[in-house]
Design a protein around this motif. Structure first.
Motif, PDB file in Angstrom:
ATOM      1  N   ALA A 419       0.834  -1.206   0.000  1.00 59.78           N
ATOM      2  CA  ALA A 419       0.000   0.000   0.000  1.00 59.78           C
ATOM      3  C   ALA A 419       0.867   1.253   0.000  1.00 59.78           C
ATOM      4  O   ALA A 419       0.585   2.214  -0.723  1.00 59.78           O
ATOM      5  N   ALA A 420       1.940   1.249   0.801  1.00 56.81           N
ATOM      6  CA  ALA A 420       2.843   2.398   0.805  1.00 56.81           C
ATOM      7  C   ALA A 420       3.515   2.566  -0.553  1.00 56.81           C
ATOM      8  O   ALA A 420       3.706   3.689  -1.039  1.00 56.81           O
ATOM      9  N   ALA A 421       3.873   1.453  -1.194  1.00 58.21           N
ATOM     10  CA  ALA A 421       4.481   1.536  -2.526  1.00 58.21           C
ATOM     11  C   ALA A 421       3.508   2.123  -3.533  1.00 58.21           C
ATOM     12  O   ALA A 421       3.902   2.910  -4.413  1.00 58.21           O
ATOM     13  N   ALA A 422       2.239   1.773  -3.417  1.00 54.73           N
ATOM     14  CA  ALA A 422       1.237   2.322  -4.332  1.00 54.73           C
ATOM     15  C   ALA A 422       1.084   3.826  -4.137  1.00 54.73           C
ATOM     16  O   ALA A 422       0.960   4.587  -5.106  1.00 54.73           O
ATOM     17  N   VAL A 423       1.104   4.264  -2.886  1.00 59.43           N
ATOM     18  CA  VAL A 423       0.998   5.698  -2.618  1.00 59.43           C
ATOM     19  C   VAL A 423       2.207   6.435  -3.181  1.00 59.43           C
ATOM     20  O   VAL A 423       2.080   7.500  -3.800  1.00 59.43           O
ATOM     21  N   LEU A 424       3.399   5.882  -2.987  1.00 55.50           N
ATOM     22  CA  LEU A 424       4.599   6.523  -3.505  1.00 55.50           C
ATOM     23  C   LEU A 424       4.601   6.549  -5.028  1.00 55.50           C
ATOM     24  O   LEU A 424       5.046   7.520  -5.647  1.00 55.50           O
ATOM     25  N   ALA A 425       4.134   5.475  -5.633  1.00 57.93           N
ATOM     26  CA  ALA A 425       4.096   5.445  -7.092  1.00 57.93           C
ATOM     27  C   ALA A 425       3.118   6.473  -7.641  1.00 57.93           C
ATOM     28  O   ALA A 425       3.363   7.083  -8.686  1.00 57.93           O
ATOM     29  N   ALA A 426       2.005   6.700  -6.923  1.00 54.67           N
ATOM     30  CA  ALA A 426       1.001   7.644  -7.403  1.00 54.67           C
ATOM     31  C   ALA A 426       1.389   9.092  -7.140  1.00 54.67           C
ATOM     32  O   ALA A 426       0.984   9.982  -7.885  1.00 54.67           O
ATOM     33  N   THR A 427       2.164   9.340  -6.096  1.00 52.83           N
ATOM     34  CA  THR A 427       2.479  10.729  -5.720  1.00 52.83           C
ATOM     35  C   THR A 427       3.886  11.147  -6.097  1.00 52.83           C
ATOM     36  O   THR A 427       4.125  12.323  -6.377  1.00 52.83           O
ATOM     37  N   ALA A 428       4.832  10.215  -6.095  1.00 49.09           N
ATOM     38  CA  ALA A 428       6.226  10.565  -6.363  1.00 49.09           C
ATOM     39  C   ALA A 428       6.720  10.017  -7.694  1.00 49.09           C
ATOM     40  O   ALA A 428       7.890  10.209  -8.034  1.00 49.09           O
ATOM     41  N   VAL A 435      10.343   0.192  -5.241  1.00 52.55           N
ATOM     42  CA  VAL A 435      10.037   0.601  -3.864  1.00 52.55           C
ATOM     43  C   VAL A 435       9.417  -0.528  -3.055  1.00 52.55           C
ATOM     44  O   VAL A 435       9.063  -0.326  -1.893  1.00 52.55           O
ATOM     45  N   LEU A 436       9.290  -1.699  -3.647  1.00 55.19           N
ATOM     46  CA  LEU A 436       8.758  -2.842  -2.921  1.00 55.19           C
ATOM     47  C   LEU A 436       9.910  -3.704  -2.430  1.00 55.19           C
ATOM     48  O   LEU A 436      10.723  -4.199  -3.228  1.00 55.19           O
ATOM     49  N   GLY A 437      10.002  -3.883  -1.126  1.00 54.62           N
ATOM     50  CA  GLY A 437      11.047  -4.712  -0.560  1.00 54.62           C
ATOM     51  C   GLY A 437      10.800  -6.188  -0.811  1.00 54.62           C
ATOM     52  O   GLY A 437       9.672  -6.615  -1.100  1.00 54.62           O
ATOM     53  N   PRO A 506       7.504   2.038   6.067  1.00 53.60           N
ATOM     54  CA  PRO A 506       6.801   2.537   4.871  1.00 53.60           C
ATOM     55  C   PRO A 506       5.503   3.274   5.180  1.00 53.60           C
ATOM     56  O   PRO A 506       5.182   4.243   4.502  1.00 53.60           O
ATOM     57  N   VAL A 507       4.734   2.823   6.186  1.00 49.94           N
ATOM     58  CA  VAL A 507       3.454   3.474   6.463  1.00 49.94           C
ATOM     59  C   VAL A 507       3.671   4.921   6.898  1.00 49.94           C
ATOM     60  O   VAL A 507       2.981   5.834   6.436  1.00 49.94           O
ATOM     61  N   GLY A 508       4.623   5.148   7.777  1.00 50.25           N
ATOM     62  CA  GLY A 508       4.865   6.508   8.255  1.00 50.25           C
ATOM     63  C   GLY A 508       5.318   7.444   7.150  1.00 50.25           C
ATOM     64  O   GLY A 508       4.839   8.586   7.057  1.00 50.25           O
ATOM     65  N   VAL A 509       6.242   7.003   6.306  1.00 51.18           N
ATOM     66  CA  VAL A 509       6.727   7.897   5.250  1.00 51.18           C
ATOM     67  C   VAL A 509       5.668   8.115   4.179  1.00 51.18           C
ATOM     68  O   VAL A 509       5.584   9.195   3.586  1.00 51.18           O
ATOM     69  N   ALA A 510       4.836   7.090   3.905  1.00 51.30           N
ATOM     70  CA  ALA A 510       3.737   7.287   2.964  1.00 51.30           C
ATOM     71  C   ALA A 510       2.747   8.311   3.509  1.00 51.30           C
ATOM     72  O   ALA A 510       2.241   9.155   2.759  1.00 51.30           O
ATOM     73  N   ALA A 511       2.476   8.246   4.818  1.00 51.13           N
ATOM     74  CA  ALA A 511       1.616   9.254   5.435  1.00 51.13           C
ATOM     75  C   ALA A 511       2.251  10.636   5.357  1.00 51.13           C
ATOM     76  O   ALA A 511       1.555  11.641   5.173  1.00 51.13           O
ATOM     77  N   LEU A 528      13.348  11.039  11.079  1.00 49.04           N
ATOM     78  CA  LEU A 528      13.599   9.678  10.613  1.00 49.04           C
ATOM     79  C   LEU A 528      14.907   9.205  11.217  1.00 49.04           C
ATOM     80  O   LEU A 528      15.977   9.754  10.911  1.00 49.04           O
ATOM     81  N   ALA A 529      14.831   8.206  12.099  1.00 48.91           N
ATOM     82  CA  ALA A 529      16.031   7.731  12.780  1.00 48.91           C
ATOM     83  C   ALA A 529      16.875   6.843  11.870  1.00 48.91           C
ATOM     84  O   ALA A 529      18.096   6.977  11.800  1.00 48.91           O
ATOM     85  N   ASP A 530      16.240   5.904  11.140  1.00 48.40           N
ATOM     86  CA  ASP A 530      16.975   4.934  10.329  1.00 48.40           C
ATOM     87  C   ASP A 530      16.077   4.506   9.183  1.00 48.40           C
ATOM     88  O   ASP A 530      14.877   4.286   9.376  1.00 48.40           O
ATOM     89  N   HIS A 531      16.637   4.391   7.992  1.00 51.27           N
ATOM     90  CA  HIS A 531      15.831   3.953   6.845  1.00 51.27           C
ATOM     91  C   HIS A 531      15.652   2.446   6.817  1.00 51.27           C
ATOM     92  O   HIS A 531      14.798   1.925   6.087  1.00 51.27           O
ATOM     93  N   GLY A 532      16.457   1.697   7.585  1.00 50.64           N
ATOM     94  CA  GLY A 532      16.296   0.247   7.645  1.00 50.64           C
ATOM     95  C   GLY A 532      16.619  -0.472   6.359  1.00 50.64           C
ATOM     96  O   GLY A 532      16.288  -1.651   6.221  1.00 50.64           O
ATOM     97  N   GLY A 533      17.219   0.211   5.391  1.00 46.32           N
ATOM     98  CA  GLY A 533      17.512  -0.430   4.119  1.00 46.32           C
ATOM     99  C   GLY A 533      16.303  -0.638   3.236  1.00 46.32           C
ATOM    100  O   GLY A 533      16.394  -1.322   2.208  1.00 46.32           O
ATOM    101  N   HIS A 534      15.146  -0.058   3.614  1.00 45.23           N
ATOM    102  CA  HIS A 534      13.926  -0.259   2.836  1.00 45.23           C
ATOM    103  C   HIS A 534      13.887   0.733   1.670  1.00 45.23           C
ATOM    104  O   HIS A 534      14.051   1.941   1.871  1.00 45.23           O
ATOM    105  N   PRO A 535      13.648   0.265   0.446  1.00 47.49           N
ATOM    106  CA  PRO A 535      13.679   1.187  -0.707  1.00 47.49           C
ATOM    107  C   PRO A 535      12.587   2.243  -0.654  1.00 47.49           C
ATOM    108  O   PRO A 535      12.808   3.380  -1.072  1.00 47.49           O
ATOM    109  N   ALA A 536      11.396   1.893  -0.163  1.00 53.20           N
ATOM    110  CA  ALA A 536      10.318   2.881  -0.092  1.00 53.20           C
ATOM    111  C   ALA A 536      10.656   3.990   0.899  1.00 53.20           C
ATOM    112  O   ALA A 536      10.389   5.167   0.648  1.00 53.20           O
TER     113      ALA A 536
END
Length: 682
Positions: A419-428, A435-437, A506-511, A528-536
């Motif tokens: 869901a976060a990937a879909a939001v990023l794809a639609a807005t960014a 962006v999908l891990g 992903p949920v927090g950054v999508a929000a 943002l403390a750490d990206h955790g290696g997540h692409p999104a």
């Protein structure tokens, strides 16, 4: 004051704003209305002004009576004070009343006292009174003395009357914005207890309503100590007003509560405190180069706290959002796994709860609406989006009221990454595969088939909505789902209450991406403390301008990653606040009293004049046998007479040392005693 919440209302508005029509609608259902006209008679040659007055008269029902106070402005206070409880008065308007008050024919007069009499009458009247007044504070300062005198007097009158009235409304272009809602204003037409006059529903300032039952978390037990599950907000049994705090500013309200819409004006962090705090770090008394990249943390904390010397966050709350996404977005997840994680957090077990205990943080598990398969249709209905946004805002309000100084956003729902990937794809404009891990199974293996199903679901959802609007609420309804919508509301509400939010996953950054389109100030309250290696998270952080403080690549679950880094962040803030300025820059030394066991505490050195040789712990160098044990109190210490050759002798003592072995001893001339302080004679 009447039992339904208010009986005096001030209606403000500009020229041709519709303020008079709105005021008349407030009393339209009253059986009898006394219309109090304050303006003087029109000039016979001013046809346009006469036409305006005629239009006002034509709008009044035949049951209304008219009373004029232009002959004596002080009569207005007497009319209001003498009104009966069963009467309804409409005063139109205070601008004409001030004009007559300033007329030379009524001078000299104490304008301030007359305005004070009017406000006192409004406070004490038992009748229902609606007053109309022009708002001149938004225009330019008049260039003539008479014009300035009018605006000053009218501004003073408006302020005094607004303070005395139970409710104040500003009408702009025919739209009513309630500036001072009544304490217990009804949401339906409520008759006056004596007159029976009812207020139209659309004209009543309504309190904020709670989200539907499906969007509100279930009630929880009583509060428990920090580090365990925090109590969750229970759905109210009936509508009740929510006292929005002052930093929330003026936000639009309707019958259903707070309106969250694009263009909201929220507070910004202090633009001066952050740079001042970072500059101060360069002056601290530290042995090394400083805090490195963590100086940005100090700057962020200073800006959000509004002080150049921020303190460590003492009250932290984790908001764990639990909402699932159906369809291909949840491919590869174990059924019931999200429920198990949520139950763990509620019971104080699992990684998140244990880290919360160590960090002295509360955990609040919030159930959010489940999302429908996005590849087939919208994730939520528009009304569910509005309810979820208000639910998140209310969560932030409750945290601020409880004294929470830092919020941490986390999620444990199924399908949240897609869901976060879909939001990023639609807005960014991101491509879903980028962006999908990777999907990891319970055994630690990669499930590429599940990952491809997630990519396909996001791709189909984007294809389905390719011609849909890309507004914030549209994206939440079509692609986001309940957890991202609630998280967006949390970010907006936290910004309104000046509470920083640490994003984690992903949920927090999508929000954060969505909240940017509703109120651009919200992202400035995010950390943002750490990206955790997540692409999104990497992409969203770049879009939002958030640089991760750490690069630990933690993957403990949303919320747990932030809590793992929280002790370090707290230590940095505590250190930056406690360290003094370096002595070379005018700072003083810290004076810390040594404590028992403090082996590193400095030992004070006495002055040369007060120096005495310490008593030896064992046999002195001039004796070969220990002294006999004494039973009586020992006298004051005196230096023992040396036995044998003195220190200037070249012969070895009975310890076996020679003058050559001790440079200081060899440097003393013959026949001269050594300096007891150990320093060489100069």
């Amino acid at each position: 004051m009447s039992v339904d919440g208010w009986n005096t209302v001030l209606v403000l508005g500009g020229i041709r704003s519709g303020k008079s029509e709105f005021a008349e609608s407030l009393v339209a259902d009253a059986p009898a209305v006394r219309y109090v006209a304050t303006a003087a008679d029109a000039d016979p040659e001013d046809q346009e002004w006469a036409a305006r007055l005629a239009a006002h008269r034509d709008r009044r029902p035949g049951s209304w009576t008219t009373e004029e106070t232009a002959g004596d402005p002080r009569r207005l206070a007497d009319v209001i004070a003498s009104a009966e409880p069963n009467e309804t008065l409409l005063v139109d308007d205070l601008g004409g009343w001030v004009t007559v008050l300033l007329d030379p024919a009524h001078q000299p007069a104490d304008d301030v006292a007359t305005i004070a009499e009017l406000s006192t009458a409004l406070r004490e009247t038992p009748a229902r009174v609606v007053l109309v007044s022009p708002e001149v504070g938004l225009s330019l300062v008049p260039t003539t003395p008479l014009g300035r005198a009018f605006t000053d007097a009218l501004g003073a009158a408006n302020r005094a009357v607004a303070d005395a009235c139970d409710a104040v409304v500003l009408v702009v272009a025919g739209q009513a914005c309630w500036l001072k809602p009544a304490a217990t204003a009804p949401t339906t037409a409520a008759p006056h207890p004596a007159s029976g006059a009812a207020l139209p529903t659309s004209a009543v300032p309504a309190p904020a309503a709670a989200a539907p039952t499906s969007a509100v978390p279930a009630p929880a037990a009583a509060p428990v100590p920090n580090g365990t599950v925090a109590p969750q907000p229970a759905p109210p049994a009936q509508e009740h007003p929510v006292a929005w705090a002052a930093p929330t500013m003026t936000l639009p309200m309707v019958a259903t509560g707070l309106v969250i819409q694009p263009g909201m004006d929220l507070p910004m962090p202090d633009e001066y405190a952050g740079p001042q705090a970072v500059d101060r770090l360069a002056t601290l008394d530290v042995p090394g180069a400083g805090l490195g990249a963590l100086d940005r943390l100090v700057g962020f904390a200073a800006a959000t706290q509004g002080t150049p010397t921020p303190t460590a966050w003492d009250r932290v709350r984790v908001v764990l959002l639990h909402g699932d996404h159906a369809g291909g977005a949840a491919a590869g997840t174990v059924p019931g796994e999200s429920d198990r994680r949520a139950d763990q957090a509620r019971a104080g077990r699992g990684a998140l709860a244990r880290l919360a205990t160590e960090s002295r943080a509360d955990v609040q598990v919030v159930r959010t609406p489940d999302a429908a398969p996005v590849e087939d249709g919208p994730a939520l209905r528009p009304d569910e989006v509005d309810a979820a946004l208000r639910q998140g805002w209310q969560l932030a309000e409750e945290a601020a009221d409880a004294g929470v100084r830092l919020l941490v956003l986390g999620s444990c729902g199924a399908g949240t990454e897609a869901a976060a990937a879909a939001v990023l794809a639609a807005t960014a404009g991101a491509e879903p595969p980028t962006v999908l891990g990777r999907v990891v199974t319970e055994s630690g293996e990669y499930d590429d088939a599940a990952w491809m199903r997630r990519c396909a679901a996001v791709r189909d959802a984007l294809q389905r909505t390719r011609r849909s609007p890309r507004g914030a609420k549209d994206v939440l309804a079509e692609l986001g789902g309940g957890d991202i919508a609630v998280a967006t509301g949390v970010l907006l509400g936290a910004a309104a209450r000046r509470v920083p939010v640490m994003l984690d996953g992903p949920v927090g950054v999508a929000a954060g991406i969505v909240s940017r389109d509703l109120a651009g100030q919200a992202r400035h309250w995010c950390l943002l403390a750490d990206h955790g290696g997540h692409p999104a998270v990497r992409l969203a952080a770049d879009v939002l301008g958030l640089e991760p403080l750490l690069d630990l690549r933690l993957d403990l679950g949303e919320g747990a990653n932030a809590l793992a880094a929280l002790p370090l962040l707290r230590s940095v803030l505590a250190l930056a606040a406690a360290l003094p300025v370096h002595p070379s820059l005018g700072g003083g030394e810290e004076s810390v009293a040594p404590t028992w066991g403090d082996l590193t505490a400095p030992v004070p050195v006495p002055d040369d004049d007060e120096f005495t040789e310490p008593e030896p712990a064992g046999p002195g160098p001039a004796t070969t046998a220990p002294e006999p044990e004494r039973t009586e109190p020992e006298p004051d210490f005196t230096e023992p007479e040396p036995v044998g050759p003195g220190p200037t002798s070249t012969r070895a003592t009975d310890t076996g040392s020679t003058d050559a072995d001790d440079p200081d001893r060899a440097a003393v001339p013959a026949g001269q005693e050594p300096d007891p302080s150990g320093r060489r004679a100069g």
